[in-house]
Write a protein that holds these residues in place. Structure first.
Motif, PDB file in Angstrom:
ATOM      1  N   LYS A 382      67.438  89.729   4.761  1.00 13.76           N
ATOM      2  CA  LYS A 382      66.971  88.356   4.906  1.00 13.76           C
ATOM      3  C   LYS A 382      65.629  88.320   5.643  1.00 13.76           C
ATOM      4  O   LYS A 382      64.704  87.604   5.245  1.00 13.76           O
ATOM      5  CB  LYS A 382      68.011  87.528   5.671  1.00 13.76           C
ATOM      6  CG  LYS A 382      69.251  87.193   4.871  1.00 13.76           C
ATOM      7  CD  LYS A 382      68.907  86.330   3.673  1.00 13.76           C
ATOM      8  CE  LYS A 382      70.149  85.959   2.890  1.00 13.76           C
ATOM      9  NZ  LYS A 382      69.813  85.184   1.666  1.00 13.76           N
ATOM     10  N   ILE A 383      65.501  89.102   6.699  1.00 14.35           N
ATOM     11  CA  ILE A 383      64.253  89.149   7.459  1.00 14.35           C
ATOM     12  C   ILE A 383      63.147  89.776   6.614  1.00 14.35           C
ATOM     13  O   ILE A 383      62.004  89.298   6.597  1.00 14.35           O
ATOM     14  CB  ILE A 383      64.449  89.931   8.767  1.00 14.35           C
ATOM     15  CG1 ILE A 383      65.398  89.167   9.701  1.00 14.35           C
ATOM     16  CG2 ILE A 383      63.113  90.162   9.472  1.00 14.35           C
ATOM     17  CD1 ILE A 383      65.760  89.914  10.971  1.00 14.35           C
ATOM     18  N   THR A 384      63.475  90.849   5.881  1.00 19.42           N
ATOM     19  CA  THR A 384      62.477  91.502   5.043  1.00 19.42           C
ATOM     20  C   THR A 384      62.009  90.583   3.934  1.00 19.42           C
ATOM     21  O   THR A 384      60.824  90.565   3.571  1.00 19.42           O
ATOM     22  CB  THR A 384      63.045  92.806   4.449  1.00 19.42           C
ATOM     23  OG1 THR A 384      63.499  93.646   5.510  1.00 19.42           O
ATOM     24  CG2 THR A 384      61.974  93.542   3.651  1.00 19.42           C
ATOM     25  N   ASN A 385      62.926  89.785   3.356  1.00 20.76           N
ATOM     26  CA  ASN A 385      62.529  88.839   2.317  1.00 20.76           C
ATOM     27  C   ASN A 385      61.547  87.802   2.854  1.00 20.76           C
ATOM     28  O   ASN A 385      60.608  87.389   2.158  1.00 20.76           O
ATOM     29  CB  ASN A 385      63.761  88.145   1.735  1.00 20.76           C
ATOM     30  CG  ASN A 385      64.511  89.022   0.755  1.00 20.76           C
ATOM     31  OD1 ASN A 385      63.955  89.998   0.255  1.00 20.76           O
ATOM     32  ND2 ASN A 385      65.761  88.703   0.492  1.00 20.76           N
ATOM     33  N   LEU A 386      61.775  87.365   4.096  1.00 23.51           N
ATOM     34  CA  LEU A 386      60.824  86.440   4.719  1.00 23.51           C
ATOM     35  C   LEU A 386      59.475  87.117   4.883  1.00 23.51           C
ATOM     36  O   LEU A 386      58.424  86.501   4.662  1.00 23.51           O
ATOM     37  CB  LEU A 386      61.368  85.988   6.085  1.00 23.51           C
ATOM     38  CG  LEU A 386      60.449  85.074   6.908  1.00 23.51           C
ATOM     39  CD1 LEU A 386      60.155  83.791   6.148  1.00 23.51           C
ATOM     40  CD2 LEU A 386      61.092  84.772   8.269  1.00 23.51           C
TER      41      LEU A 386
END
Length: 553
Positions: A382-386
């Motif tokens: 989720k953080i990497t997608n952001l």
């Protein structure tokens, strides 16, 4: 010149031809030995025609046989590097690609410069692999006698060379017949239990542990028809292989093995300032099964994070966990992860840290390391997608892979929390740095949209925030972001909807209303147009994949 034999698999002919042209344009050392429209066609051609492959470039989602299944099946008979290309940013696809041994993955549309940079890295790994194979072959030709040193070398190669094709190693006459048992011995903490050590002292204790292993094996095996081999897996980590050439008593080798491991653990506790955890595998008779047993033991040792160190973990522990029937990740874990994401997007580091500590408290109540790992992977992606949304992926494409491997090397829950927090703080700084590069007005608009997804959002209302004419603002926004205002709002609403759909207790009509769509039918139609399936289909597929992945783990 020995070329890099490459195959391309993608169900879209245009993309397949484009990849083929790109690869060929990178130099004569690249050779395309086949292009295929799906995994089934590629697998059958490679197997039936005995095609040698160095690199497979494949899409993830295809008809007949998807890319992940294709790689999994082909790896049973071939040794190669896998490179995934996908238009999907779902965390399950990326997590599965990493577990299938992908050297990298790249999202569509393909950027030529980035693609070439990644292939150059793959080329370097292939050259290293060839050099290693060449050196191994030279060693095998010179070796004429089977000795303990050679056997340990073979075992060491088997455990540290992940790309070694076990079918290429002729081990039939290298090791004795009988029952084998593999164990993994790992020091529990970098700092010893009773004092801090200087680096020189640490080396001395490492040497002491090696002597304890050697002396324990010598003393314990005097009265048994058991042979042993032990070797390093990095500092303070060791493999131990036991072999009993006996078929008279089915329980004898197991009893002997556990007796040795107990004495070994006790001796290390007594004579060094360290404690150790040991993962003990089941018996096997074919030495070539060592690789699969190795991977099981590395997973088994992760129970140290749940139960603490200074234990001997037996393989039955995993079986017992499966028989209990895990209830899966609690919804509260997903909620905590989304709170972390919210505060990262708001650039509120203090609140993000508080949410992270609450997330850790939730993890501490999980009973299975596989659930802890899955929960962390969910948060990492989720953080990497952001970060990808902020165009950070092209800067450091391997940062997600590093995070995914974090749990593999953690020796305690405290260490795992510390390294996770360090990674997330680094990502927060990266995301904030990239966000600050955009014009302040664009950042202001994006933040406002993110905070008002459930409200009636109009172009005039947004343009008024930054004192612009609506027509001029639409052009200004697209020039700075590459996307229209309408598409951005739709994208953010549906991304938020996907996150909420991953929480099992929320109703679809409530989710629709909370992201600004008061007509549930219209929301479902729009969701399907953007994501290819309805909200209920997406939710069912998500939890089905989650359940399947837990079974695999």
């Amino acid at each position: 010149m020995q070329t890099i034999k490459t195959i391309v698999v993608d169900d879209e002919a245009r993309i397949r031809r484009g990849i083929e042209r790109l690869v060929k344009s990178f130099g004569e050392e690249w050779e395309i030995v086949g292009t295929y429209s799906d995994g089934r066609e590629a697998y059958e051609n490679i197997i039936n025609n005995h095609i040698h492959v160095d690199l497979v470039i494949t899409d993830v989602k295809m008809p007949e046989m998807d890319g992940l299944s294709f790689i999994r099946e082909l790896k049973k008979s071939h040794s190669f590097f896998a490179f995934f290309i996908s238009g999907f940013d779902d965390f399950q696809y990326l997590q599965s690609a990493i577990r299938e041994g992908a050297v990298n993955y790249i999202l569509k549309p393909i950027d030529r410069k980035q693609f070439r940079s990644e292939l150059d890295k793959v080329k370097e790994q292939i050259m290293i692999k060839r050099q290693e194979q060449h050196e191994l072959e030279a060693v095998y030709k010179k070796a004429s006698l089977v000795t303990y040193t050679k056997q340990v070398q073979l075992l060491s190669e088997m455990t540290w060379m992940d790309h070694t094709d076990v079918s290429m190693l002729n081990w039939d006459n290298e090791f004795p017949i009988g029952k084998y048992k593999l164990a993994y011995i790992s020091v529990d903490q970098a700092e010893p239990k009773n004092k801090e050590l200087q680096p020189s002292e640490s080396d001395v204790w490492n040497f002491a542990i090696e002597n304890i292993i050697e002396e324990t094996l010598t003393n314990q095996l005097q009265d048994h028809r058991v042979r042993s081999w032990w070797w390093h897996n990095g500092k303070y980590n060791y493999w131990l292989l036991l072999n009993e050439n006996s078929i008279e008593n089915d329980n004898s080798s197991s009893e002997t093995a556990y007796q040795i491991l107990n004495v070994l653990q006790e001796n290390i506790n007594i004579y060094t300032p360290y404690t150790v955890s040991i993962a003990a595998g089941n018996e096997f008779e074919d030495i070539r099964q060592l690789l699969s047993n190795k991977n099981k033991l590395l997973s088994l040792l992760q129970f140290r994070i749940i139960q603490g160190g200074n234990h001997i973990f037996k393989s039955d522990l995993i079986k017992n966990e499966l028989e209990k029937g895990s209830k899966g990740i609690p919804p509260s874990i997903y909620i905590r992860a989304q709170q972390i994401m919210h505060w990262i997007e708001q650039q509120n580091n203090k609140k993000a840290d508080e949410a992270l500590q609450t997330f850790f408290d939730e993890l501490d109540h999980l009973s299975s390391p596989s659930l802890v790992e899955e929960a962390l992977h969910y948060l990492f992606i989720k953080i990497t997608n952001l970060w990808i949304d902020k165009d950070g992926y092209c800067v450091e494409p391997y940062i997600l892979t590093e995070a995914m491997n974090m749990m593999k090397y953690a020796t305690s829950f405290d260490q795992l929390k510390e390294e996770t927090a360090y990674w997330i703080i680094g990502m927060m700084n990266k995301i904030q740095s990239l966000s600050n590069k955009q014009p302040d007005s664009i950042q202001q608009v994006k933040q406002w949209i993110d905070e008002h997804l459930g409200e009636n959002i109009t172009v005039k209302r947004i343009a008024d925030l930054v004192y612009m004419n609506p027509t001029y603002f639409c052009e200004y926004f697209k020039n700075n972001t590459g996307i229209t205002v309408l598409d951005y709002v739709t994208q953010k609403r549906l991304e938020k909807a996907k996150e909420l759909l991953e929480i099992p207790d929320l109703k679809i009509y409530d989710i629709s209303d909370s992201v600004g769509y008061h007509d549930t039918k219209y929301f479902s139609k729009l969701f399907k147009k953007w994501h290819g399936n309805t909200p209920s289909q997406y939710r069912d597929a998500f939890f089905k994949r989650t359940s399947t992945m837990k079974e695999i783990i």
